[in-house]
Design an enzyme around this catalytic site. Structure first.
Site, mmCIF file in Angstrom:
data_model
loop_
_atom_site.group_PDB
_atom_site.id
_atom_site.type_symbol
_atom_site.label_atom_id
_atom_site.label_comp_id
_atom_site.label_asym_id
_atom_site.label_seq_id
_atom_site.Cartn_x
_atom_site.Cartn_y
_atom_site.Cartn_z
ATOM 1 N N ASP A 19 -23.585 -15.443 -1.823
ATOM 2 C CA ASP A 19 -24.595 -16.094 -0.997
ATOM 3 C C ASP A 19 -24.759 -15.297 0.287
ATOM 4 O O ASP A 19 -24.145 -14.241 0.460
ATOM 5 C CB ASP A 19 -24.232 -17.565 -0.737
ATOM 6 C CG ASP A 19 -22.951 -17.728 0.062
ATOM 7 O OD1 ASP A 19 -22.512 -16.719 0.665
ATOM 8 O OD2 ASP A 19 -22.404 -18.831 0.107
ATOM 9 N N CYS A 33 11.692 7.608 -10.647
ATOM 10 C CA CYS A 33 12.610 7.346 -9.533
ATOM 11 C C CYS A 33 12.489 5.898 -9.076
ATOM 12 O O CYS A 33 13.490 5.217 -8.839
ATOM 13 C CB CYS A 33 12.308 8.281 -8.361
ATOM 14 S SG CYS A 33 12.530 10.040 -8.714
ATOM 15 N N CYS A 56 9.020 10.848 -8.592
ATOM 16 C CA CYS A 56 8.099 10.427 -9.645
ATOM 17 C C CYS A 56 8.262 8.935 -9.853
ATOM 18 O O CYS A 56 9.125 8.297 -9.251
ATOM 19 C CB CYS A 56 8.350 11.188 -10.951
ATOM 20 S SG CYS A 56 9.942 10.802 -11.705
#
Length: 425
Positions: free
Chosen positions: A406, A19, A16
């Site tokens: 552009d 960690c 997770c």
């Protein structure tokens, strides 16, 4: 600052965002480490360090001491072993739930103990290691919640099976471990999908190059080419370095890097970019930038750093996840004491409430959803030829209402406070 080096490490075993935060904190505490960034989404750690004070081996040793694996390079571990383990655990979890809920076998608890113990040991071991690493680093995370909830349920169930009269929670143990592991596996697959763009960029780098030496052409690893070397590139091959054509004429496909859809004609004196494709003519290129200095290498580093950068909303989610875990543990303990001591409920019911609070409150989604969304968004943008500098830039882009380009797709800064844009029906 000239002596500062940078190490890129692939970390496996993170479960997770907590960690990643724990590893990052430990790395920054190392004497000689200037800065460290660890990203859960990509599994990458970028560490800037003073080689006179610390070595890469020392950095890897600290990471492994927290219960993770650190490898130099870009590879990722195979998911086959993890998938096999999950399938075995799922095969044990389903009969455990059916027997516990609907069966009245003579040796019911003993059968449940035999079905649950392999799951508790196999799947639970990774959470125990993660929880141990969390405690060593002074951090509480999802591993702590899963380890506590399943251990409490399993221990009480074993006691009820062999020593005391009571109910069992074997089904809760196996279902929590299996479902959380399945969720992590799916998240790992999502991270792999998000990293496909990075891998596509890496595949543009040729592994070898033909360099002209005094005794003729010599094929060497591309990373061994030096500035000033003359490289021979045949039709259909990728150019291994940034450089200038010193002999020959050709057409180069630069679409993968510049987005230019049409091949670009190149002759003597024209610059070429490493990773682009030589379409038809044999050319000789004098290397001006090699290795980590090429445009492609810089693009890869830019994408890595962008995916690792934390947007403001992500930092908020990380802080919230950090506060949530200890809060959940306090609520779980308070629930147990309230139902057991104040209300007078049975030990079984109080433990059920306590374990349920720990099980349902794992903050995986809170810590993972934001970084995963940012990483996937950046990956998709890179695949479309749009490089995003940071997570903060991506978050700010959500407020953009108009962008003007552009004809060459150069981004133009304009003030359009009083500009009325045409609308389409």
């Amino acid at each position: 600052m000239g002596g500062i080096k940078e190490a890129r490490l692939r970390i496996s075993g993170m479960r997770c965002a907590g960690c990643a935060a724990r590893i990052e904190k430990a790395l920054r505490d190392i004497r000689g480490v200037i800065d460290a960034n660890v990203d859960f989404g990509s599994g990458l750690a970028i560490v800037r360090y003073n080689p006179r004070l610390v070595r890469v081996e020392d950095i890897k040793r600290v990471i492994e001491g927290l219960g993770y694996k650190a490898l130099e390079g870009v590879g990722s571990p195979s998911r086959k072993a993890e998938l096999a383990l999950i399938l075995v655990s799922l095969g044990l979890t389903l009969p455990t739930l059916l027997i516990e809920l609907f069966s009245e076998l003579p040796q019911k608890n003993l059968i449940l103990f035999m079905l649950t113990t392999p799951v508790q040991l196999l799947l639970g071991s990774r959470f125990y290691r993660g929880a141990y690493g969390s405690l060593k680093a002074g951090v509480l995370d999802m591993n702590t919640l899963v380890a506590l909830s399943t251990s409490a349920a399993y221990t009480y169930s074993v006691a009820s099976t062999f020593f005391i009269e009571g109910s069992t929670f074997y089904g809760a143990c196996t279902s929590i471990l299996t479902t959380v592991s399945i969720g992590m596996f799916l998240e790992d697959m999502a991270r792999g999908k998000a990293k496909e763009t990075m891998l596509k960029l890496l595949k543009l780098q040729p592994r070898t190059a033909r360099v002209l030496r005094e005794d003729g052409e010599m094929e060497i690893p591309a990373e061994h080419v030096k500035e000033g070397d003359v490289v021979v590139v045949r039709p259909g091959e990728r150019i291994p370095v940034d450089g200038v054509i010193v002999e020959g004429r050709t057409s180069v496909d630069e679409s993968a890097l510049t987005g230019e859809s049409m091949p670009v004609e190149k002759g003597v004196g024209d610059g070429v970019i490493g990773g682009t494709v030589n379409l038809y003519g044999l050319i000789k290129v004098r290397a001006t930038k090699v290795g980590s200095e090429t445009l492609l290498a810089q693009m890869i580093r830019l994408v890595e750093r962008a995916q690792m950068s934390r947007a403001p909303i992500q930092r908020l989610a990380d802080r919230a996840a950090g506060y949530l875990v200890p809060a959940v543990m306090l609520v779980s303990l308070g629930s147990f004491l309230t139902w057991r001591l104040l209300v007078g409920s049975s030990l079984h019911f109080a433990l059920t409430v306590s374990v349920s609070v720990l099980a349902v409150a794992c903050p995986c989604a809170l810590g993972i959803a934001t970084p995963m969304a940012i990483m996937v968004g950046m990956g998709l943008a890179t695949g479309k030829g749009v490089l995003i500098k940071s997570g903060g830039a991506l978050e700010a882009a959500g407020k953009v209402t108009a962008v003007i380009f552009d004809k060459t797709a150069t981004l133009t800064t304009v003030s359009y406070t009083h500009l009325t844009l045409p609308t389409t029906e």
